[in-house]
Design an enzyme around this catalytic site. Sequence first.
Site, short mmCIF file in Angstrom:
data_model
loop_
_atom_site.label_atom_id
_atom_site.label_comp_id
_atom_site.label_asym_id
_atom_site.label_seq_id
_atom_site.Cartn_x
_atom_site.Cartn_y
_atom_site.Cartn_z
N ASN A 160 31.46 22.50 4.67
CA ASN A 160 31.65 23.36 3.52
C ASN A 160 33.05 23.17 2.95
OD1 ASN A 160 33.46 24.96 5.07
ND2 ASN A 160 31.82 26.35 5.70
N ARG A 161 33.38 23.93 1.95
CA ARG A 161 34.66 23.75 1.25
C ARG A 161 35.86 23.93 2.19
NH1 ARG A 161 35.39 24.34 -4.36
NH2 ARG A 161 33.37 25.39 -4.51
N ASP B 57 23.09 25.93 8.24
CA ASP B 57 21.98 25.48 9.09
C ASP B 57 20.81 25.00 8.24
OD1 ASP B 57 23.36 26.20 11.43
OD2 ASP B 57 22.64 28.26 11.30
N GLU C 34 35.94 23.83 5.55
CA GLU C 34 35.98 22.83 6.63
C GLU C 34 36.48 21.49 6.12
OE1 GLU C 34 32.09 24.80 8.90
OE2 GLU C 34 31.87 23.13 7.48
#
Length: 502
Positions: A210-211, A281, A213
């Site tokens: 994601n952004r 997920d 991470e």
Amino acid sequence: MIPEIDSLKIETPILVLGDLMLDEYHYGDVERVSPEAPVPVVNSSQHERRVGGAGSVVANLSALGVPTRVFGMTGADESGDYIRNALSQLGADVSDVIISNDRPTSCKTRILAGVQHAGRGQQQILRLDREESHPLSQDELADCRKALAGILEEPISIILVSDYEKGLLGQEIMEDLLQRAREKGIPVLVDPGRSGDWERYRGATLICPNRYEASTASGLDVGEEASDHARVGEVLVEKLQLDHCILTLDRDGITRISKGGGLRRHPTKVQAVTDVAGAGDMVLSLLGLALASGWSIDEACQLANLGAGLEIRKVGVQPVERWELSAERDALCGLPIDIDHSTEEMVQIMNQYRSAGQTVVFTNGCFDLLHSGHLQLLEAARAYGDVLIVGLNSDESVSRLKGPERPILPASERARLLGALSSVDHVVIFDEDTPESLIGDLLPDVLVKGADYAIEEVVGREAVEAAGGRVETVTLKPGFSTTGLIEQIRSGARSCPKPSEG
């Protein structure tokens, strides 16, 4: 265009690796503030347990009818027993889940509550975690290596890694996995941990951060422009020797950056966000299933975007069903949406609405030649709750009730007309003369009929009231009926004023 959802088919199982957790949910209402401290007092009314972490990926795939094998670890405790049993009941092969005596099963407890009299949905107000996160012991490492070697001697279509950084997927296990997968030509897709320490993923097929991470791992800000995405993705692709980096960017959708400079943005439509839990997920699950089914990487990204958008509308981590993906895909492609569901599908939908704390209303009828009396009933019924389900008599049922010349319109057309109304959310066709069995299966919160019925005469009343629901009647404007409309048409009579002359 996204391919048809029915083309998502595989026979060889998907291997899911990662941290297995138990998610617990307590639902209730807030009616007062505690006298002991300035905190809300939640009157708990419902408790649920679900498999979380990598188990959510397994649940997602199982809901789509996909065979899976699971590699993970639980503690030697009741929570671990629950996780293994739950995954087995989903049809997953759990023979390679390691039971450790060196750590407990990770558990996350969430408290969700709302204000009852306000009629609003529930929201999360507290999360309590019970876990131990540390590297594998020597015994754990030996057991994991042995299990992993055995798994990869058998056919596997694709490998999905769900890393919550609880200690299972350290450098040793990931090196073993990636080397063996490369030798056998099996793609490895990774949903990475939050730390940004991703050297252990070097050589994977793709990662889908994601952004936050991606920014942590690359040391760069992930802005809203494609040039920002390209810069971050290229750093990660080169650093970790990946084929693709799939950036999941919440409101900005998904951006794919590939080895060799390929880039494509996949925007998403604006959604009303209920709960972001489980979106990552879902992205991993659908990317893996699509690629294993032979879809292109961009088709897989479009599907993952679609699934994540559905997931964030649900309370907690809940699988997305095939019919939901199909309906969303058809809507995106501008195709007619089929809102008619089987009873089994409707029960699953009802469970989702209940988990979201929404009030479900049910009414029924033949609705043959839709007229303003019908509209009045449906609009009044919808006002009693958040969702309106309409039970619709089948063609055979209408003929038995109304005579051999009825219905005028087949059930498929009547369902389409009802589905076009803003007041109607779902339609269920039933074959019996009454909806008693259907109501007993669905158990709506509110059962609505026209006031020409006494409440005691309403079919399904006893089942609904026994389950804690209620019955409401609606006084309808007289003079509207399908039978009367048919007679007017046959006689050539008008029910509207003649146009003025001149």
